[in-house]
Design a protein around this motif. Structure first.
Motif, PDB file in Angstrom:
ATOM      1  N   THR A 157       0.837  -1.186   0.000  1.00  0.00           N
ATOM      2  CA  THR A 157       0.000   0.000   0.000  1.00  0.00           C
ATOM      3  C   THR A 157       0.875   1.240   0.000  1.00  0.00           C
ATOM      4  O   THR A 157       2.065   1.181   0.270  1.00  0.00           O
ATOM      5  CB  THR A 157      -0.926   0.017   1.232  1.00  0.00           C
ATOM      6  N   ASP A 158       0.271   2.383  -0.281  1.00  0.00           N
ATOM      7  CA  ASP A 158       1.039   3.620  -0.342  1.00  0.00           C
ATOM      8  C   ASP A 158       1.443   4.055   1.053  1.00  0.00           C
ATOM      9  O   ASP A 158       0.622   4.423   1.861  1.00  0.00           O
ATOM     10  CB  ASP A 158       0.230   4.707  -1.028  1.00  0.00           C
ATOM     11  N   ARG A 159       2.726   3.986   1.333  1.00  0.00           N
ATOM     12  CA  ARG A 159       3.269   4.351   2.633  1.00  0.00           C
ATOM     13  C   ARG A 159       4.368   5.396   2.501  1.00  0.00           C
ATOM     14  O   ARG A 159       5.168   5.586   3.407  1.00  0.00           O
ATOM     15  CB  ARG A 159       3.818   3.116   3.341  1.00  0.00           C
ATOM     16  N   CYS A 160       4.394   6.075   1.375  1.00  0.00           N
ATOM     17  CA  CYS A 160       5.471   7.031   1.126  1.00  0.00           C
ATOM     18  C   CYS A 160       5.534   8.104   2.204  1.00  0.00           C
ATOM     19  O   CYS A 160       6.611   8.572   2.549  1.00  0.00           O
ATOM     20  CB  CYS A 160       5.307   7.677  -0.244  1.00  0.00           C
ATOM     21  N   HIS A 161       4.384   8.488   2.744  1.00  0.00           N
ATOM     22  CA  HIS A 161       4.368   9.531   3.770  1.00  0.00           C
ATOM     23  C   HIS A 161       5.035   9.072   5.069  1.00  0.00           C
ATOM     24  O   HIS A 161       5.351   9.892   5.918  1.00  0.00           O
ATOM     25  CB  HIS A 161       2.935   9.991   4.045  1.00  0.00           C
ATOM     26  N   GLN A 162       5.286   7.770   5.206  1.00  0.00           N
ATOM     27  CA  GLN A 162       5.919   7.238   6.412  1.00  0.00           C
ATOM     28  C   GLN A 162       7.443   7.126   6.277  1.00  0.00           C
ATOM     29  O   GLN A 162       8.116   6.763   7.231  1.00  0.00           O
ATOM     30  CB  GLN A 162       5.348   5.859   6.738  1.00  0.00           C
ATOM     31  N   ILE A 163       7.971   7.451   5.124  1.00  0.00           N
ATOM     32  CA  ILE A 163       9.412   7.329   4.894  1.00  0.00           C
ATOM     33  C   ILE A 163      10.128   8.487   5.583  1.00  0.00           C
ATOM     34  O   ILE A 163       9.690   9.634   5.536  1.00  0.00           O
ATOM     35  CB  ILE A 163       9.718   7.312   3.384  1.00  0.00           C
ATOM     36  N   ASP A 164      11.237   8.173   6.225  1.00  0.00           N
ATOM     37  CA  ASP A 164      12.068   9.155   6.906  1.00  0.00           C
ATOM     38  C   ASP A 164      12.451  10.288   5.944  1.00  0.00           C
ATOM     39  O   ASP A 164      12.745  10.045   4.770  1.00  0.00           O
ATOM     40  CB  ASP A 164      13.327   8.457   7.434  1.00  0.00           C
ATOM     41  N   ASP A 165      12.471  11.525   6.450  1.00  0.00           N
ATOM     42  CA  ASP A 165      12.756  12.686   5.607  1.00  0.00           C
ATOM     43  C   ASP A 165      14.118  12.606   4.927  1.00  0.00           C
ATOM     44  O   ASP A 165      14.254  12.977   3.752  1.00  0.00           O
ATOM     45  CB  ASP A 165      12.671  13.978   6.430  1.00  0.00           C
ATOM     46  N   GLU A 166      15.135  12.135   5.631  1.00  0.00           N
ATOM     47  CA  GLU A 166      16.470  12.024   5.031  1.00  0.00           C
ATOM     48  C   GLU A 166      16.497  10.970   3.929  1.00  0.00           C
ATOM     49  O   GLU A 166      17.131  11.158   2.891  1.00  0.00           O
ATOM     50  CB  GLU A 166      17.509  11.709   6.097  1.00  0.00           C
ATOM     51  N   VAL A 167      15.819   9.849   4.167  1.00  0.00           N
ATOM     52  CA  VAL A 167      15.747   8.788   3.157  1.00  0.00           C
ATOM     53  C   VAL A 167      15.011   9.309   1.929  1.00  0.00           C
ATOM     54  O   VAL A 167      15.428   9.087   0.789  1.00  0.00           O
ATOM     55  CB  VAL A 167      15.051   7.533   3.735  1.00  0.00           C
ATOM     56  N   TRP A 168      13.919  10.055   2.160  1.00  0.00           N
ATOM     57  CA  TRP A 168      13.135  10.600   1.053  1.00  0.00           C
ATOM     58  C   TRP A 168      13.958  11.619   0.264  1.00  0.00           C
ATOM     59  O   TRP A 168      13.929  11.636  -0.967  1.00  0.00           O
ATOM     60  CB  TRP A 168      11.846  11.233   1.562  1.00  0.00           C
ATOM     61  N   ALA A 169      14.711  12.474   0.961  1.00  0.00           N
ATOM     62  CA  ALA A 169      15.537  13.474   0.286  1.00  0.00           C
ATOM     63  C   ALA A 169      16.605  12.800  -0.579  1.00  0.00           C
ATOM     64  O   ALA A 169      16.853  13.227  -1.715  1.00  0.00           O
ATOM     65  CB  ALA A 169      16.183  14.403   1.309  1.00  0.00           C
ATOM     66  N   ALA A 170      17.231  11.756  -0.056  1.00  0.00           N
ATOM     67  CA  ALA A 170      18.250  11.032  -0.818  1.00  0.00           C
ATOM     68  C   ALA A 170      17.632  10.366  -2.048  1.00  0.00           C
ATOM     69  O   ALA A 170      18.192  10.408  -3.148  1.00  0.00           O
ATOM     70  CB  ALA A 170      18.947  10.003   0.063  1.00  0.00           C
ATOM     71  N   TYR A 171      16.452   9.763  -1.863  1.00  0.00           N
ATOM     72  CA  TYR A 171      15.749   9.135  -2.982  1.00  0.00           C
ATOM     73  C   TYR A 171      15.388  10.178  -4.036  1.00  0.00           C
ATOM     74  O   TYR A 171      15.588   9.963  -5.234  1.00  0.00           O
ATOM     75  CB  TYR A 171      14.498   8.404  -2.500  1.00  0.00           C
ATOM     76  N   SER A 172      14.871  11.320  -3.603  1.00  0.00           N
ATOM     77  CA  SER A 172      14.483  12.382  -4.534  1.00  0.00           C
ATOM     78  C   SER A 172      15.689  12.867  -5.337  1.00  0.00           C
ATOM     79  O   SER A 172      15.588  13.121  -6.544  1.00  0.00           O
ATOM     80  CB  SER A 172      13.855  13.559  -3.783  1.00  0.00           C
ATOM     81  N   ALA A 173      16.836  12.989  -4.684  1.00  0.00           N
ATOM     82  CA  ALA A 173      18.054  13.404  -5.378  1.00  0.00           C
ATOM     83  C   ALA A 173      18.466  12.353  -6.417  1.00  0.00           C
ATOM     84  O   ALA A 173      18.851  12.703  -7.546  1.00  0.00           O
ATOM     85  CB  ALA A 173      19.181  13.641  -4.378  1.00  0.00           C
ATOM     86  N   ARG A 174      18.384  11.059  -6.042  1.00  0.00           N
ATOM     87  CA  ARG A 174      18.722   9.986  -6.996  1.00  0.00           C
ATOM     88  C   ARG A 174      17.745   9.984  -8.165  1.00  0.00           C
ATOM     89  O   ARG A 174      18.139   9.773  -9.323  1.00  0.00           O
ATOM     90  CB  ARG A 174      18.728   8.624  -6.310  1.00  0.00           C
ATOM     91  N   LEU A 175      16.464  10.227  -7.876  1.00  0.00           N
ATOM     92  CA  LEU A 175      15.458  10.264  -8.932  1.00  0.00           C
ATOM     93  C   LEU A 175      15.740  11.411  -9.894  1.00  0.00           C
ATOM     94  O   LEU A 175      15.721  11.217 -11.116  1.00  0.00           O
ATOM     95  CB  LEU A 175      14.061  10.398  -8.322  1.00  0.00           C
ATOM     96  N   ASP A 176      16.016  12.592  -9.365  1.00  0.00           N
ATOM     97  CA  ASP A 176      16.337  13.736 -10.230  1.00  0.00           C
ATOM     98  C   ASP A 176      17.557  13.442 -11.090  1.00  0.00           C
ATOM     99  O   ASP A 176      17.562  13.716 -12.294  1.00  0.00           O
ATOM    100  CB  ASP A 176      16.590  14.985  -9.387  1.00  0.00           C
TER     101      ASP A 176
END
Length: 103
Positions: free
Chosen positions: A2-21
């Motif tokens: 299920t969609d749990r993206c809002h539960q991901i740690d902010d640092e993990v999300w920032a790193a993922y967003s940088a890799r995605l970009d």
């Protein structure tokens, strides 16, 4: 999964967003290269497929950091590791298997 993206740690999300970009920027460069030199490497379609599969794989792995994200996290991680090494026509089937396991 299920969609749990809002539960991901902010640092993990920032790193993922940088890799995605970065991955999207690399995709653009590789697509242009494939279009400019169609006889010297993979086709644009192949570049898009492989690159977007890798981006999707990274997204699945990020979501696994949330407790309870997948019923069998060990199996999903094993499939993800295998998919990182998969090339060519086997990648589509491997990604489909990963998506089913990650639900």
């Amino acid at each position: 999964m299920t969609d749990r993206c809002h539960q991901i740690d902010d640092e993990v999300w920032a790193a993922y967003s940088a890799r995605l970009d970065r991955g999207l920027d690399e995709l653009q460069v590789e697509m242009a290269r494939a279009a400019d030199h169609p006889d010297s490497g993979p086709s644009v379609d192949d570049v898009v497929f492989v690159r977007t599969a890798r981006l999707q794989l990274d997204g699945v792995l990020v979501r696994l950091d949330v407790p309870g994200a997948a019923p069998d996290q060990a199996r999903v991680r094993k499939l993800a590791a295998r998919n990182q090494r998969t090339r060519g026509s086997g990648l589509e089937q491997a990604m489909a298997e990963l998506r089913r396991a990650a639900r």
